[in-house]
Design a protein around this motif. Structure first.
Motif, mmCIF file in Angstrom:
data_model
loop_
_atom_site.group_PDB
_atom_site.id
_atom_site.type_symbol
_atom_site.label_atom_id
_atom_site.label_comp_id
_atom_site.label_asym_id
_atom_site.label_seq_id
_atom_site.Cartn_x
_atom_site.Cartn_y
_atom_site.Cartn_z
ATOM 1 N N ASN A 37 -14.152 -4.820 7.799
ATOM 2 C CA ASN A 37 -13.267 -5.471 7.378
ATOM 3 C C ASN A 37 -12.683 -4.705 6.410
ATOM 4 O OD1 ASN A 37 -12.727 -7.960 5.794
ATOM 5 N ND2 ASN A 37 -14.174 -7.690 4.524
ATOM 6 N N ILE A 38 -11.241 -5.213 6.210
ATOM 7 C CA ILE A 38 -10.320 -4.531 5.160
ATOM 8 C C ILE A 38 -10.321 -4.852 3.287
ATOM 9 C CG2 ILE A 38 -7.853 -3.720 4.507
ATOM 10 C CD1 ILE A 38 -7.368 -4.327 7.393
ATOM 11 N N CYS A 39 -10.707 -3.769 3.118
ATOM 12 C CA CYS A 39 -11.072 -4.585 1.292
ATOM 13 C C CYS A 39 -9.475 -3.938 0.521
ATOM 14 C CB CYS A 39 -12.088 -3.577 0.704
ATOM 15 S SG CYS A 39 -13.636 -4.410 1.568
ATOM 16 N N VAL A 40 -8.974 -4.557 0.034
ATOM 17 C CA VAL A 40 -7.874 -4.947 -1.427
ATOM 18 C C VAL A 40 -7.936 -5.196 -2.578
ATOM 19 C CG1 VAL A 40 -5.501 -6.093 -1.434
ATOM 20 C CG2 VAL A 40 -6.606 -6.292 1.130
ATOM 21 N N LYS A 70 0.713 -0.892 0.078
ATOM 22 C CA LYS A 70 -0.006 0.118 -0.239
ATOM 23 C C LYS A 70 0.683 0.932 -0.404
ATOM 24 C CE LYS A 70 -3.395 3.432 0.845
ATOM 25 N NZ LYS A 70 -3.159 4.126 -0.352
ATOM 26 N N THR A 71 2.481 1.546 0.931
ATOM 27 C CA THR A 71 2.813 2.446 0.859
ATOM 28 C C THR A 71 3.456 2.676 -0.784
ATOM 29 O OG1 THR A 71 3.542 1.984 3.183
ATOM 30 C CG2 THR A 71 4.996 3.037 2.166
ATOM 31 N N ARG A 72 3.600 2.003 -1.272
ATOM 32 C CA ARG A 72 4.149 1.891 -2.269
ATOM 33 C C ARG A 72 3.111 1.875 -3.647
ATOM 34 N NH1 ARG A 72 9.054 -2.239 -1.053
ATOM 35 N NH2 ARG A 72 10.203 -1.023 0.323
ATOM 36 N N ASP A 73 2.445 2.080 -3.350
ATOM 37 C CA ASP A 73 1.019 2.354 -4.262
ATOM 38 C C ASP A 73 1.083 1.073 -5.091
ATOM 39 O OD1 ASP A 73 0.138 4.821 -3.175
ATOM 40 O OD2 ASP A 73 1.853 5.456 -4.731
ATOM 41 N N TYR A 74 0.788 -0.622 -4.488
ATOM 42 C CA TYR A 74 0.392 -1.309 -5.359
ATOM 43 C C TYR A 74 -0.930 -1.673 -5.064
ATOM 44 C CZ TYR A 74 5.216 -1.455 -7.651
ATOM 45 O OH TYR A 74 7.046 -1.655 -8.519
ATOM 46 N N ILE A 75 -1.095 -1.338 -3.976
ATOM 47 C CA ILE A 75 -2.470 -1.886 -3.743
ATOM 48 C C ILE A 75 -3.469 -0.043 -2.717
ATOM 49 C CG2 ILE A 75 -2.011 -4.298 -3.901
ATOM 50 C CD1 ILE A 75 -1.903 -4.132 0.013
ATOM 51 N N HIS A 76 -4.368 -0.730 -2.884
ATOM 52 C CA HIS A 76 -5.452 0.172 -2.326
ATOM 53 C C HIS A 76 -5.920 -0.402 -0.774
ATOM 54 C CE1 HIS A 76 -4.745 3.068 -5.693
ATOM 55 N NE2 HIS A 76 -5.472 2.225 -6.163
ATOM 56 N N VAL A 77 -5.989 -0.107 -0.397
ATOM 57 C CA VAL A 77 -7.318 -0.763 0.843
ATOM 58 C C VAL A 77 -8.003 0.187 1.279
ATOM 59 C CG1 VAL A 77 -5.374 -2.641 2.249
ATOM 60 C CG2 VAL A 77 -5.580 0.498 3.022
ATOM 61 N N GLU A 78 -8.656 0.390 1.839
ATOM 62 C CA GLU A 78 -10.557 0.261 2.672
ATOM 63 C C GLU A 78 -10.984 0.228 4.143
ATOM 64 O OE1 GLU A 78 -14.204 2.455 0.735
ATOM 65 O OE2 GLU A 78 -12.459 1.609 -0.216
ATOM 66 N N GLN A 79 -10.762 0.538 4.891
ATOM 67 C CA GLN A 79 -11.757 0.075 5.461
ATOM 68 C C GLN A 79 -12.602 1.310 5.879
ATOM 69 O OE1 GLN A 79 -9.540 -0.389 8.952
ATOM 70 N NE2 GLN A 79 -10.693 -2.037 9.515
ATOM 71 N N VAL A 80 -14.020 0.750 5.961
ATOM 72 C CA VAL A 80 -14.989 1.672 6.258
ATOM 73 C C VAL A 80 -15.135 2.538 7.671
ATOM 74 C CG1 VAL A 80 -17.231 2.366 5.775
ATOM 75 C CG2 VAL A 80 -16.124 0.803 4.584
ATOM 76 N N LYS A 81 -15.508 1.505 8.817
ATOM 77 C CA LYS A 81 -15.121 2.013 10.324
ATOM 78 C C LYS A 81 -14.376 0.613 11.067
ATOM 79 C CE LYS A 81 -19.385 -0.336 10.922
ATOM 80 N NZ LYS A 81 -20.337 -0.626 11.154
#
Length: 94
Positions: free
Chosen positions: A80-83, A65-76
């Motif tokens: 769950n964390i979405c990749v 994520k730090t290197r912008d190869y994936i995006h992660v999202e956690q609503v609250k």
């Protein structure tokens, strides 16, 4: 410098574990895209893994994520964390 060579040099300083996780996520996301899914659940990635394996996988997802190869999202918090794949991930050779 050819485009393929520059992509190889971009991730040349990576650990073997980071490369392995990147390739693993790349393959999983390609397989999911065939079925119309573009997102992986962190819960599903960590299922049936030991605590040690899960912590390593989580750490490597943060590196990617730090290197912008994936995006992660956690609503609250504690949700769950979405990749999702980033463009760099899908274009890279590991």
């Amino acid at each position: 410098m050819p485009c393929d060579e520059s992509r190889l040099l971009e991730n040349s300083g990576w650990s073997s574990r980071t490369r392995a996780v990147a390739k693993y996520l790349q393959n999983l996301l390609e397989d999911e895209a065939v079925h119309g899914h573009k997102v992986l659940s962190m819960d599903s990635l960590l299922a049936r893994k030991t605590r040690k394996e899960a912590s390593r996988m989580f750490f490597e997802t943060l590196v990617l994520k730090t290197r912008d190869y994936i995006h992660v999202e956690q609503v609250k918090p504690f949700d769950n964390i979405c990749v999702k794949a980033g463009a760099k991930l899908m274009k890279s050779d590991f």
